[in-house]
Design a protein around this motif. Structure first.
Motif, PDB file in Angstrom:
ATOM      1  N   ILE A  11      27.240   9.859  28.575  1.00 18.06           N
ATOM      2  CA  ILE A  11      26.863   9.096  27.601  1.00 18.06           C
ATOM      3  C   ILE A  11      25.478   9.312  27.280  1.00 18.06           C
ATOM      4  N   THR A  12      25.068   9.496  25.833  1.00 17.67           N
ATOM      5  CA  THR A  12      23.636   9.575  25.881  1.00 17.67           C
ATOM      6  C   THR A  12      23.046   8.136  25.177  1.00 17.67           C
ATOM      7  N   ILE A  13      21.721   8.084  24.957  1.00 18.00           N
ATOM      8  CA  ILE A  13      21.071   6.861  24.589  1.00 18.00           C
ATOM      9  C   ILE A  13      21.768   6.743  23.181  1.00 18.00           C
ATOM     10  N   LEU A  20      28.185  -0.093  23.711  1.00 17.48           N
ATOM     11  CA  LEU A  20      27.875  -1.527  24.030  1.00 17.48           C
ATOM     12  C   LEU A  20      28.676  -2.448  22.985  1.00 17.48           C
ATOM     13  N   HIS A  21      28.715  -1.889  21.902  1.00 21.52           N
ATOM     14  CA  HIS A  21      29.522  -2.834  20.877  1.00 21.52           C
ATOM     15  C   HIS A  21      31.054  -2.826  21.061  1.00 21.52           C
ATOM     16  N   THR A  22      31.394  -1.685  21.628  1.00 22.46           N
ATOM     17  CA  THR A  22      32.867  -1.920  21.854  1.00 22.46           C
ATOM     18  C   THR A  22      33.010  -2.320  23.272  1.00 22.46           C
ATOM     19  N   ASN A  23      32.175  -1.986  24.072  1.00 25.99           N
ATOM     20  CA  ASN A  23      32.652  -2.626  25.666  1.00 25.99           C
ATOM     21  C   ASN A  23      31.910  -3.778  26.102  1.00 25.99           C
ATOM     22  N   HIS A  24      30.777  -4.124  25.670  1.00 24.82           N
ATOM     23  CA  HIS A  24      30.180  -5.365  26.014  1.00 24.82           C
ATOM     24  C   HIS A  24      29.157  -5.334  27.089  1.00 24.82           C
ATOM     25  N   SER A  25      29.286  -4.206  27.840  1.00 24.25           N
ATOM     26  CA  SER A  25      28.465  -4.178  29.035  1.00 24.25           C
ATOM     27  C   SER A  25      28.582  -2.824  29.666  1.00 24.25           C
ATOM     28  N   VAL A  26      27.407  -2.545  30.511  1.00 27.87           N
ATOM     29  CA  VAL A  26      27.667  -1.035  31.291  1.00 27.87           C
ATOM     30  C   VAL A  26      26.533  -1.575  32.554  1.00 27.87           C
ATOM     31  N   ALA A  87      16.602   5.938  29.958  1.00 26.25           N
ATOM     32  CA  ALA A  87      17.856   6.505  29.737  1.00 26.25           C
ATOM     33  C   ALA A  87      17.803   7.922  30.250  1.00 26.25           C
ATOM     34  N   GLY A  88      16.706   8.742  29.953  1.00 26.49           N
ATOM     35  CA  GLY A  88      16.807  10.027  30.633  1.00 26.49           C
ATOM     36  C   GLY A  88      16.893  10.231  32.094  1.00 26.49           C
ATOM     37  N   GLU A  89      16.550   9.181  32.815  1.00 26.37           N
ATOM     38  CA  GLU A  89      16.716   9.387  34.233  1.00 26.37           C
ATOM     39  C   GLU A  89      17.501   8.535  34.825  1.00 26.37           C
ATOM     40  N   ALA A  90      18.448   7.814  34.041  1.00 23.63           N
ATOM     41  CA  ALA A  90      19.361   6.761  34.242  1.00 23.63           C
ATOM     42  C   ALA A  90      20.884   7.400  34.332  1.00 23.63           C
ATOM     43  N   THR A  91      21.646   6.877  35.262  1.00 23.94           N
ATOM     44  CA  THR A  91      23.176   7.069  35.139  1.00 23.94           C
ATOM     45  C   THR A  91      23.724   6.109  34.818  1.00 23.94           C
TER      46      THR A  91
END
Length: 105
Positions: A11-13, A20-26, A87-91
């Protein structure tokens, strides 16, 4: 609070707001921490530190509550950095119900 899925999300930023709208969390993993990005009753957004727990055994908030995902993604909460900045350094990982996940998650 769900359990961190084993497989990383592709997933990209730019795709994150819709996710998040669909799944509510990550879950967002960076070099020095794991954060749970989640909504509060579909009305507010926050980041939580997964290494700290409150008296109820829930993750501790590490950002203020904000009403929109757009505002949340640009809110500095981790050493002055926002989700967008990291985001660029995150998984990112899905937050699942714990079924079919290893015991240590």
């Amino acid at each position: 609070m769900g359990k961190k899925d084993v497989e990383a999300l592709d997933i990209t930023i730019d795709e994150l707001p819709t996710y998040l709208h669909t799944n509510h969390s990550v879950y967002m993993e960076v070099a020095d921490g794991l954060y749970y990005l989640t909504d509060v009753n579909d009305q507010y957004w926050r980041a939580q530190d997964t290494n700290r727990f409150n008296e109820k055994g829930h993750y501790v908030d590490c950002s203020p509550l904000v009403p929109t995902i757009a505002e949340f993604l640009d809110l500095p909460f981790h050493d002055g950095k926002s989700v967008r900045a990291m985001a660029g350094e995150a998984t990112f990982y899905a937050s699942g119900d714990g079924k079919d996940m290893p015991e240590d998650f």
